[in-house]
Write an enzyme that holds these catalytic residues in place. Structure first.
Site, PDB file in Angstrom:
ATOM      1  N   ILE A  33     -15.129 -22.913 -19.561  1.00 57.18           N
ATOM      2  CA  ILE A  33     -14.408 -21.979 -20.467  1.00 57.18           C
ATOM      3  C   ILE A  33     -12.852 -23.130 -19.979  1.00 57.18           C
ATOM      4  CG2 ILE A  33     -13.761 -20.280 -21.119  1.00 57.18           C
ATOM      5  CD1 ILE A  33     -16.284 -19.075 -18.659  1.00 57.18           C
ATOM      6  N   THR A  62      -9.682 -23.029 -26.424  1.00 58.11           N
ATOM      7  CA  THR A  62      -9.937 -23.206 -27.451  1.00 58.11           C
ATOM      8  C   THR A  62     -11.349 -23.297 -27.609  1.00 58.11           C
ATOM      9  OG1 THR A  62      -8.105 -24.586 -27.989  1.00 58.11           O
ATOM     10  CG2 THR A  62      -9.459 -24.557 -29.691  1.00 58.11           C
ATOM     11  N   SER A  63     -12.259 -24.378 -26.964  1.00 58.96           N
ATOM     12  CA  SER A  63     -13.193 -24.180 -26.739  1.00 58.96           C
ATOM     13  C   SER A  63     -14.383 -24.157 -25.694  1.00 58.96           C
ATOM     14  CB  SER A  63     -14.116 -25.016 -27.625  1.00 58.96           C
ATOM     15  OG  SER A  63     -13.865 -26.313 -26.965  1.00 58.96           O
ATOM     16  N   THR A  64     -15.240 -23.290 -25.376  1.00 60.95           N
ATOM     17  CA  THR A  64     -16.085 -24.082 -24.370  1.00 60.95           C
ATOM     18  C   THR A  64     -17.600 -24.248 -24.772  1.00 60.95           C
ATOM     19  OG1 THR A  64     -15.584 -21.234 -23.673  1.00 60.95           O
ATOM     20  CG2 THR A  64     -17.536 -21.873 -22.620  1.00 60.95           C
ATOM     21  N   ASP A  73     -10.338 -27.014 -14.036  1.00 56.62           N
ATOM     22  CA  ASP A  73     -10.968 -28.435 -15.201  1.00 56.62           C
ATOM     23  C   ASP A  73     -10.670 -29.263 -14.380  1.00 56.62           C
ATOM     24  OD1 ASP A  73      -8.543 -27.611 -16.137  1.00 56.62           O
ATOM     25  OD2 ASP A  73      -8.583 -27.955 -17.930  1.00 56.62           O
ATOM     26  N   ARG A  74      -9.702 -29.441 -14.286  1.00 53.62           N
ATOM     27  CA  ARG A  74      -8.885 -30.825 -13.608  1.00 53.62           C
ATOM     28  C   ARG A  74      -9.565 -31.559 -12.222  1.00 53.62           C
ATOM     29  NH1 ARG A  74      -2.639 -30.236 -14.414  1.00 53.62           N
ATOM     30  NH2 ARG A  74      -2.167 -32.343 -14.097  1.00 53.62           N
ATOM     31  N   THR A  94       2.211 -38.157 -47.834  1.00 56.20           N
ATOM     32  CA  THR A  94       2.573 -37.240 -46.655  1.00 56.20           C
ATOM     33  C   THR A  94       1.115 -36.971 -45.697  1.00 56.20           C
ATOM     34  OG1 THR A  94       3.846 -35.671 -48.331  1.00 56.20           O
ATOM     35  CG2 THR A  94       2.881 -34.978 -46.647  1.00 56.20           C
TER      36      THR A  94
END
Length: 252
Positions: free
Chosen positions: A7, A10-12, A106-107, A183
């Site tokens: 989890i 931004t996303s899971t 997560d790390r 641009t």
């Protein structure tokens, strides 16, 4: 059969393992407002869509406590299994930073996943591209030595679009050249090539401080940067899920 869940802000990411084989992989938007019942419907539909068997165990790594709580309940109610949330002690790592509690789950899970790869020096640099991009230094057999945190590439692009009047949102694809002629190309040059330079520079600095290491990139932007970052030795977008599997199997 293990359901591994990562989890992020931004996303899971969800992965279903049969033994050590990843047989299904899903990614959904992380929504802090969703309730347990909503996550239960999402999980039920994903498993039905692919005709997948139910998991016999579930393991979660999370940096978003409200979502973690609802997802855990959803898994337990839907599948009737305990959904464990990874703690630092579960990883088997010696976390050698000032305050080990500050290390994101997560790390640490990424560190466990990285240790499955052979490294000639026994050292690893893990680069994980997410809402934030993290750089972590790991040493065999089980030492997490610290790292660095930078803004994620998509987060940087979104912030630039939000805080400027005339710069548009762009997709992060590599430009044709570093010198942009319009641009959009100028933005892609700064955001993509500039980010590649950031990554190369950080990896170089890590190696100057710690010595040679195997560099493993993961996260959604890793494949985009692969041709631009010769420092990458391995790109493994499922590193976190594989780390969860290793912890489940007692290899952390």
């Amino acid at each position: 059969m293990l359901l591994a869940v990562d989890i992020g802000n931004t996303s899971t990411a969800l992965g279903l393992f049969s033994g050590e084989e990843l047989i299904a992989h899903f990614r959904i938007h992380t929504d802090r407002m969703r309730m347990e019942s909503e996550y239960r419907v999402i999980l039920k539909n994903l498993f039905a869509l692919e005709d997948l068997p139910p998991p016999k165990a579930a393991l979660l790594a999370s940096v978003v406590p409200p979502v973690e709580r609802e997802m855990k309940r959803a898994i337990e109610r839907l599948f009737g299994v305990e959904a464990r949330v990874v703690e630092a002690a579960d990883t088997g790592l010696e976390v050698l930073i000032d305050n080990p509690r500050e290390a994101g789950a997560d790390r640490l899970v990424n560190a466990v996943g990285a240790l499955a790869y052979p490294s000639p020096t026994g050292r690893y640099i893990v680069v994980d591209f997410g809402t934030a991009t993290t750089f972590d230094l790991v040493e065999a057999p089980n030492r997490y030595l610290g790292g660095a945190i930078a803004i994620g590439p998509q987060t940087a692009a979104d912030a630039l679009a939000q805080r400027t009047a005339k710069l548009p949102r762009i997709d992060l694809t590599p430009p044709k050249a570093a010198v942009g002629k319009n641009t959009l190309e100028a933005l892609r040059s700064g955001l993509v090539l500039g980010y590649a330079a950031l990554v190369e520079g950080m990896v170089r600095r890590f190696k100057e401080e710690a010595g040679e290491a195997l560099v493993i990139a993961t996260g959604g932007f890793a494949e985009t940067l692969r041709p631009l970052c010769p420092c990458f030795d391995v790109v493994d977008e499922d590193l976190t899920l594989k780390g969860l599997l290793r912890i489940h199997l007692g290899r952390g």
